[in-house]
Motif scaffolding. Structure first.
Motif, short mmCIF file in Angstrom:
data_model
loop_
_atom_site.label_atom_id
_atom_site.label_comp_id
_atom_site.label_asym_id
_atom_site.label_seq_id
_atom_site.Cartn_x
_atom_site.Cartn_y
_atom_site.Cartn_z
N ARG A 148 0.81 -1.05 -0.10
CA ARG A 148 -0.10 -0.07 -0.05
C ARG A 148 0.76 1.39 -0.06
NH1 ARG A 148 -5.27 0.40 2.27
NH2 ARG A 148 -5.49 -1.78 2.61
N PHE A 332 -9.77 -7.26 -5.63
CA PHE A 332 -9.44 -6.04 -4.90
C PHE A 332 -11.16 -5.59 -4.80
CE2 PHE A 332 -5.13 -5.50 -5.50
CZ PHE A 332 -4.52 -4.88 -4.35
N GLU A 337 -10.37 -3.36 -1.01
CA GLU A 337 -9.10 -2.66 -1.00
C GLU A 337 -8.26 -2.98 0.05
OE1 GLU A 337 -8.50 -0.58 -4.05
OE2 GLU A 337 -10.40 -1.28 -4.64
N TRP A 455 -0.82 -4.63 -5.90
CA TRP A 455 -1.06 -3.16 -5.60
C TRP A 455 -0.78 -2.31 -6.79
CZ3 TRP A 455 -4.17 -0.35 -2.65
CH2 TRP A 455 -4.56 -0.98 -1.48
N ARG A 458 -3.19 -2.66 -9.78
CA ARG A 458 -4.55 -2.21 -9.36
C ARG A 458 -4.58 -0.68 -9.85
NH1 ARG A 458 -9.91 -2.92 -8.82
NH2 ARG A 458 -10.93 -1.75 -7.05
N ASN A 494 -9.22 4.49 -11.12
CA ASN A 494 -8.61 4.92 -9.78
C ASN A 494 -8.56 6.56 -9.53
OD1 ASN A 494 -8.08 2.26 -8.84
ND2 ASN A 494 -6.65 2.19 -10.65
#
Ligand code: HEM
Length: 494
Positions: A148, A332, A337, A455, A458, A494
């Protein structure tokens, strides 16, 4: 540095003078013999695994090829049954790596480099529990946080996108630092670990480190005589950090599930003993620091390269990238998330195949070495390997052998579908080695790599391109191509 170069040149001169002694060593044993490989490496601006691949490809059908490392005879193994014998079947004859560093080099006294059987066995035995599924499950919160933080950092500082390999390297180093030392509550982003710069400097391949490894290979005694240390510049600092963290943590009640927890357990249990060998070893701060240090040496560059080659191939293969994105998005979306251990372990079967294929096509450790400890006959070809002979296991060459992998230069994750994977012969897939000295951190590495990629992909996609590294940076063991790049673009969702 000048002194080191002088020493290296003297060693080369000694080789030249003594070379005649062994000039027909392999011919006398009816083994195909090839000379001059090390000079191709030192003067060819290539990696040693590439040099070995050329020899491997030049002699199809041979079970092995006789070569020389300096003045010492070595055997490059081609046949996978012989690979099996060296790595597993005849382990008692081939347990050494044969990379003899200076015994005064405190940080080199670790499970990766140690060749003294009793010492290696006890350390391997005591460290293995860190990497069991249950320990990794407990530690997973650390890895997730690092993944993250990684994408957060890329977002905050787009400079990272300009040098993706550097960003990956920082991520894998930070993630190992957090797995070793835990996460300080004060730290806002794990990528800000104060250790990063030191570790990066300590493990980056340099002329100095390549020369010390070369001298260790040619004449290890010289390292001792001149007290040359590979990691001497970092010893005081790193041992000091481990000592301080252990002292601070001794009074903490809460367990953090990192390496320091294991250090505390080992120190509480007192002297480590192996009942079969009778070997005893005190878990001193120095011994524990050397192991911690080696998690960085063994894991940061290898994991960063695995991610780098995976991303490079995904940018070359938009259809494969699309499938990876679909899989990642599905996981996800369902986990709100926040990845869990079982998400990463069970729910990324396609990403898993992609990473396995990247490790096949570009194994970060392109060559594994062993040293013979007692005369042993190899099963295929029947040559007798004499004590002290070095064995070269040419991982990169085996991974590109069309007998095991049809169209070996094509990136095809479906080679690792369950039915196809079952067809790959044993010991023809060696990204983590095999047998008793198989990579200790393999499970952690796989998790770290998948968390980081999940991550990153994503949040970002890759601009399609067609860039395939054909040559690699000069290195004795590694396959590195850090200058190659791909463009990361934020995803519109995103
Ligand atoms: C994708 C990442 C990695 C790759 C490709 C890799 C590959 C390897 C290979 C090829 C070996 C030699 C195995 C043999 O001789 O049979 C090795 C050994 C080792 N690796 Fe890894 N490694 C990775 C990550 C890690 C990580 C993250 C750690 C620790 C945190 C680690 C710790 C070790 C240790 C301690 C050894 C020595 C084992 C022994 O000699 O008993 N590795 N690794």
């Amino acid at each position: 540095m000048f002194f080191l170069l002088l020493l290296f040149l003297c060693s080369l001169l000694a080789i030249f003078i003594l070379k005649n002694k062994n000039s027909d060593y392999w011919k006398k044993r009816n083994v195909v013999q090839v000379s001059g490989l090390l000079s191709k490496f030192y003067f060819g601006n290539v990696s040693l695994p590439e040099v070995y691949k050329k020899v491997y490809d030049d002699y199809p059908g041979e079970p092995y090829v006789g070569i020389f490392l300096g003045m010492r005879p070595a055997l490059l193994i081609r046949d996978v049954e012989n690979v099996q014998a060296v790595m597993a079947g005849e382990f008692q004859s081939f347990y050494k790596r044969g990379i003899t560093l200076n015994p005064q080099d405190v940080l080199a006294d670790n499970v990766l480099f140690i060749d003294e059987f009793g010492r290696w066995k006890i350390l391997r035995h005591k460290l293995s529990p860190i990497f069991t599924s249950s320990k990794l499950k407990n530690m997973f919160y650390i890895l997730e946080r690092c993944g993250r933080d990684f994408v957060e950092r890329i977002k905050q500082d787009p400079k990272n996108v300009d040098n993706p390999f550097e960003a990956l390297y920082s991520y894998t180093t930070a993630s190992i630092a957090a797995s070793v030392f835990g996460i300080d509550a004060q730290v806002k982003n794990t990528m800000d670990s104060p250790l990063l710069d030191m570790v990066k400097k300590a493990i980056a391949p340099t002329l100095k480190s390549n020369l010390i490894f070369a001298i260790a290979n040619i004449s290890p005694r010289l390292l001792q005589v001149f007290n040359l240390k590979s990691f001497g510049d970092y010893e005081e600092f790193f041992v000091g950090v481990v000592r301080k963290v252990i002292e601070n943590r001794r009074n903490e009640k809460q367990r953090r599930h990192d390496f320091i927890d294991i250090c505390l357990e080992l120190q509480d249990q007192g002297m480590m003993k192996d009942f079969t060998t009778g070997y005893e070893l005190e878990p001193s701060v120095e011994v524990l620091a050397a192991q911690a240090f080696f998690f960085f040496v063994a894991g940061a560059d290898t994991s960063a390269n695995t991610m780098h080659f995976t991303l490079l191939e995904l940018s070359n293969n938009p259809n494969i990238l699309k499938k990876v994105h679909n899989e990642i998005d599905e996981v996800f979306d369902k986990c709100d998330e926040k990845l869990t251990y079982s998400d990463v372990y069970e729910k990324f079967p396609y990403l898993d195949k992609v990473v396995k294929e990247a490790l096949r096509k570009f194994p970060p450790i392109g060559m594994i070495q062993r040293k013979c400890t007692k005369d042993t006959i190899l099963p295929v070809g029947g040559v007798r390997v004499d004590k002290d002979c070095t064995i070269v296991l040419p991982v990169y060459a085996i991974h590109r052998d069309e007998n095991y992998y049809p169209n070996p230069d094509v990136f095809d994750p479906d080679r690792f579908s369950p039915e196809n994977e079952a067809e790959i012969p044993n010991y023809a897939y060696l990204p983590f080695g095999e047998g008793n000295r198989i990579c200790l951190g393999m499970r952690l590495a796989r998790l770290q790599v998948k968390v980081g990629l999940a991550w990153l992909l994503r949040r970002y996609t890759l601009v399609p391109q067609s860039v395939v590294p054909e040559h690699f940076e000069p290195s004795v063991f590694a396959l590195r191509a850090s200058k190659y790049r791909y463009d990361l673009v934020p995803r519109s969702t995103n």
